[in-house]
Design a protein around this motif. Structure first.
Motif, PDB file in Angstrom:
ATOM      1  N   ARG A  52      35.135 -33.370   1.325  1.00 20.47           N
ATOM      2  CA  ARG A  52      33.779 -33.235   1.875  1.00 20.47           C
ATOM      3  C   ARG A  52      33.567 -34.275   2.965  1.00 20.47           C
ATOM      4  NH1 ARG A  52      29.819 -30.449  -0.956  1.00 20.47           N
ATOM      5  NH2 ARG A  52      30.527 -29.530  -2.887  1.00 20.47           N
ATOM      6  N   ASP A  53      32.806 -33.885   3.986  1.00 22.75           N
ATOM      7  CA  ASP A  53      32.500 -34.841   5.046  1.00 22.75           C
ATOM      8  C   ASP A  53      31.299 -35.689   4.630  1.00 22.75           C
ATOM      9  OD1 ASP A  53      30.208 -33.334   5.488  1.00 22.75           O
ATOM     10  OD2 ASP A  53      30.830 -32.588   7.445  1.00 22.75           O
ATOM     11  N   GLU A  54      30.835 -36.558   5.532  1.00 18.54           N
ATOM     12  CA  GLU A  54      29.752 -37.483   5.195  1.00 18.54           C
ATOM     13  C   GLU A  54      28.434 -36.772   4.887  1.00 18.54           C
ATOM     14  OE1 GLU A  54      29.875 -36.795   9.546  1.00 18.54           O
ATOM     15  OE2 GLU A  54      31.368 -37.497   8.127  1.00 18.54           O
ATOM     16  N   ARG A  55      28.298 -35.513   5.312  1.00 19.56           N
ATOM     17  CA  ARG A  55      27.088 -34.733   5.013  1.00 19.56           C
ATOM     18  C   ARG A  55      27.231 -33.922   3.734  1.00 19.56           C
ATOM     19  NH1 ARG A  55      27.059 -30.897   9.403  1.00 19.56           N
ATOM     20  NH2 ARG A  55      29.264 -31.331   9.310  1.00 19.56           N
ATOM     21  N   GLY A  56      28.418 -33.955   3.131  1.00 20.78           N
ATOM     22  CA  GLY A  56      28.648 -33.197   1.909  1.00 20.78           C
ATOM     23  C   GLY A  56      29.207 -31.811   2.152  1.00 20.78           C
ATOM     24  N   ALA A  57      29.468 -31.472   3.410  1.00 19.76           N
ATOM     25  CA  ALA A  57      30.020 -30.149   3.726  1.00 19.76           C
ATOM     26  C   ALA A  57      31.496 -30.089   3.344  1.00 19.76           C
ATOM     27  CB  ALA A  57      29.861 -29.858   5.215  1.00 19.76           C
TER      28      ALA A  57
ATOM     29  N   THR B 181      30.563 -25.071  -1.796  1.00 16.67           N
ATOM     30  CA  THR B 181      29.216 -25.176  -1.257  1.00 16.67           C
ATOM     31  C   THR B 181      28.261 -24.133  -1.809  1.00 16.67           C
ATOM     32  OG1 THR B 181      29.732 -23.734   0.611  1.00 16.67           O
ATOM     33  CG2 THR B 181      30.086 -26.094   0.924  1.00 16.67           C
TER      34      THR B 181
END
Length: 86
Positions: A41-46, A79
């Motif tokens: 996951r990236d820093e945005r949670g994606a 997601t």
């Protein structure tokens, strides 16, 4: 990130063209043991899947279409989003 696939520890390429830089660095030997596909996951949670190769090169890769499909479905499952194509 989770390493999903990595290059072999010895001589990672059996065939293909992977030339080193003019100074001799960055050739196929530099890839030995390194990650080729990672997910997380990236820093945005994606949900993110990164390929260190070009899985759709020339649109006829042997065995790589399932890998791309798994990446799409994994991302959707993580997601809760539907898989869509554009």
């Amino acid at each position: 990130m989770t390493v999903e696939q990595s290059y072999a520890a010895g001589d990672p390429l059996v065939s293909g063209h992977w030339r080193p830089n003019p100074d001799g660095t960055g050739g196929q030997d530099a890839a030995a043991g390194q990650a080729a596909v990672v997910s997380g996951r990236d820093e945005r949670g994606a949900a993110v899947v990164l390929f260190g190769t070009e899985p759709l090169f020339r649109n006829h890769p042997k065995g790589l279409f399932p890998q791309v499909a798994r990446a799409l479905y994994w991302s959707a499952a993580v997601t809760g989003s539907p898989v869509t194509t554009r």
